[in-house]
Design a protein around this motif. Structure first.
Motif, short mmCIF file in Angstrom:
data_model
loop_
_atom_site.label_atom_id
_atom_site.label_comp_id
_atom_site.label_asym_id
_atom_site.label_seq_id
_atom_site.Cartn_x
_atom_site.Cartn_y
_atom_site.Cartn_z
N ILE A 37 0.87 -1.18 0.00
CA ILE A 37 0.00 0.00 0.00
C ILE A 37 0.90 1.22 0.00
CG2 ILE A 37 -1.64 1.38 1.33
CD1 ILE A 37 -2.97 -1.19 2.23
N MET A 38 0.75 2.07 -1.03
CA MET A 38 1.56 3.27 -1.16
C MET A 38 0.77 4.48 -0.69
SD MET A 38 4.47 4.49 -1.93
CE MET A 38 5.29 3.21 -2.88
N GLU A 39 1.40 5.27 0.17
CA GLU A 39 0.77 6.49 0.67
C GLU A 39 0.98 7.64 -0.31
OE1 GLU A 39 -1.18 6.53 3.30
OE2 GLU A 39 -0.78 4.40 3.65
N PRO A 40 0.20 8.72 -0.19
CA PRO A 40 0.32 9.83 -1.14
C PRO A 40 1.70 10.49 -1.16
CG PRO A 40 -1.75 9.98 0.06
CD PRO A 40 -0.96 8.89 0.71
N ASP A 41 2.44 10.38 -0.05
CA ASP A 41 3.76 11.01 -0.01
C ASP A 41 4.86 10.12 -0.58
OD1 ASP A 41 3.97 9.07 1.93
OD2 ASP A 41 4.45 10.42 3.57
N GLY A 42 4.49 8.97 -1.16
CA GLY A 42 5.48 8.09 -1.74
C GLY A 42 6.10 7.12 -0.76
N GLU A 43 5.55 7.04 0.45
CA GLU A 43 6.04 6.11 1.46
C GLU A 43 5.07 4.95 1.59
OE1 GLU A 43 8.84 6.28 3.13
OE2 GLU A 43 9.50 8.25 2.46
N PRO A 44 5.53 3.71 1.44
CA PRO A 44 4.64 2.57 1.64
C PRO A 44 4.34 2.36 3.12
CG PRO A 44 6.86 1.80 1.23
CD PRO A 44 6.89 3.28 1.05
N SER A 45 3.09 2.09 3.42
CA SER A 45 2.68 1.87 4.81
C SER A 45 2.50 0.40 5.14
CB SER A 45 1.38 2.62 5.10
OG SER A 45 0.34 2.18 4.22
N TRP A 46 2.50 -0.44 4.10
CA TRP A 46 2.26 -1.87 4.33
C TRP A 46 2.79 -2.64 3.14
CZ3 TRP A 46 -0.68 -5.35 1.41
CH2 TRP A 46 -0.98 -6.58 2.01
N THR A 47 3.40 -3.80 3.39
CA THR A 47 3.83 -4.69 2.31
C THR A 47 3.44 -6.11 2.66
OG1 THR A 47 6.02 -5.15 3.25
CG2 THR A 47 5.82 -3.23 1.80
N TYR A 48 3.36 -6.94 1.62
CA TYR A 48 3.08 -8.36 1.82
C TYR A 48 4.14 -9.16 1.07
CZ TYR A 48 0.61 -12.78 2.23
OH TYR A 48 0.28 -14.08 2.55
N PRO A 49 4.75 -10.15 1.70
CA PRO A 49 5.91 -10.84 1.12
C PRO A 49 5.57 -11.95 0.15
CG PRO A 49 5.51 -11.70 3.31
CD PRO A 49 4.49 -10.60 3.09
N ALA A 50 4.71 -11.67 -0.83
CA ALA A 50 4.38 -12.65 -1.85
C ALA A 50 3.86 -11.93 -3.08
CB ALA A 50 3.34 -13.66 -1.34
N ALA A 51 4.00 -12.56 -4.24
CA ALA A 51 3.49 -11.99 -5.48
C ALA A 51 1.98 -12.18 -5.55
CB ALA A 51 4.16 -12.65 -6.68
N THR A 52 1.29 -11.18 -6.11
CA THR A 52 -0.17 -11.22 -6.18
C THR A 52 -0.62 -10.82 -7.58
OG1 THR A 52 -0.22 -8.96 -5.30
CG2 THR A 52 -0.53 -10.77 -3.74
N ARG A 53 -1.84 -11.22 -7.90
CA ARG A 53 -2.41 -10.94 -9.21
C ARG A 53 -3.55 -9.92 -9.15
NH1 ARG A 53 -0.13 -14.05 -12.34
NH2 ARG A 53 -1.56 -13.89 -14.11
#
Length: 311
Positions: A37-53
């Protein structure tokens, strides 16, 4: 796991530094080889360690992800992640791939499986199958069978079939009602360049379709005629590079992802927003050599998007 997530966030923060100041800002979920999830300021607030479609963030903050096939899930899977981080398996794929999972207003999920017997299923959160029928697509190439299948308000389904070069419209029982051909008019040899990927029903029966490899986005009216087209000739550069996913925003603008952007051309945006007059009002770039497969715009200029998710 925690260390891996922190490293991913740090890396994305560094790469997102190329984003310039823009009047429009978006917060979004990105799916692909990297999920975040990318925030408006260009900083991600959350990541998930797998590829998704494919992926959705629900109103209560739950995240629904369609996972690419992996050692853990050989046929792909659909999971949900609660706001407290609790992860739940909704569906484990039984064939080659699971390509999409759309949450419905009824609380079910519409998924597609690719394989020798391609099919659509509508399941409950507990994995109970409510609807199941075969998809009328080619079976030789599993990966190129179907992508972003969606249930419509009337209970029917839209399913883009890539190597069949058409968006199929199915009844609730699986009967093919009609289809939208995405072949370029008058040139059958161009079929290979017009793979439909995402189809969005909107307005009075219109259907917006992203065509990968053809590098165009088209809008069909309710009679199946193309009434609007976006190509690279309408943009400042070759910015449509495998336009896989799109989302129609409440005001009518369209956000498009170019899945191949960033591999060879670092200047091409990975996401761009255009008006119906084809004016570019927002772009997203980063320095990663992987693209965004699909996405969901979550907020615009700090305001959360309400209403149906049209993607």
């Amino acid at each position: 796991m925690r260390i891996q997530l922190l490293l991913s966030v740090l890396a994305l923060s560094i790469f997102a530094g190329s984003i310039g100041a823009q009047d429009t800002t978006h917060r979004f979920l990105a799916c692909g080889q990297k999920t975040y999830i990318m925030e408006p300021d260009g900083e991600p607030s959350w990541t998930y360690p797998a590829a998704t479609r494919d992926g959705y963030v629900l109103d209560d903050g739950t995240i629904v992800l369609t996972l690419s096939k992996s050692k853990k899930y050989r046929g792909g899977a659909v999971i949900s992640i609660a706001p407290d981080g609790q992860e739940k398996l909704i569906w484990k794929g039984t064939q080659s791939e699971v390509n999409s999972a759309q949450p419905t207003a009824e609380g079910t999920f519409v998924i597609t499986e690719a394989g020798d017997a391609p099919r659509l299923l509508e399941i409950t959160a507990a994995g109970e199958v409510r609807t199941e029928f075969p998809l009328a697509c080619q079976t030789q190439n599993h990966h190129m069978q179907t992508r972003m299948t969606r249930k419509l308000a009337d209970g029917t389904y839209l399913a883009p079939h890539l190597l069949d070069f058409a968006v199929f419209h199915y009844s609730s029982q699986g009967k093919v009602l009609d289809k939208l051909e995405t072949t370029l008019p008058g040139d059958p040899e161009q079929k290979i360049h017009t793979w439909p990927f995402t189809a969005i029903r909107h307005g009075d029966g219109h259907t917006l379709v992203c065509c990968t490899h053809g590098n165009r986005v088209v809008d069909f009216d309710d009679q199946g005629e193309i009434v609007w087209t976006l190509t690279n000739e309408d943009l400042p550069g070759d910015w449509l590079q495998d336009p896989c996913g799109a989302q129609m925003l409440p005001g009518g603008n369209i956000v498009i992802t170019s899945y191949a952007a960033g591999r060879s051309d670092r200047q091409a945006p990975k996401l761009l927003e255009v008006t119906r007059d084809k004016e570019v009002v927002w772009t997203y770039r980063d320095d990663r050599q992987v693209g965004i497969h699909h996405f969901q715009i979550l907020s615009t200029n700090g305001d959360r998007l309400d209403g149906p998710i049209m993607k």
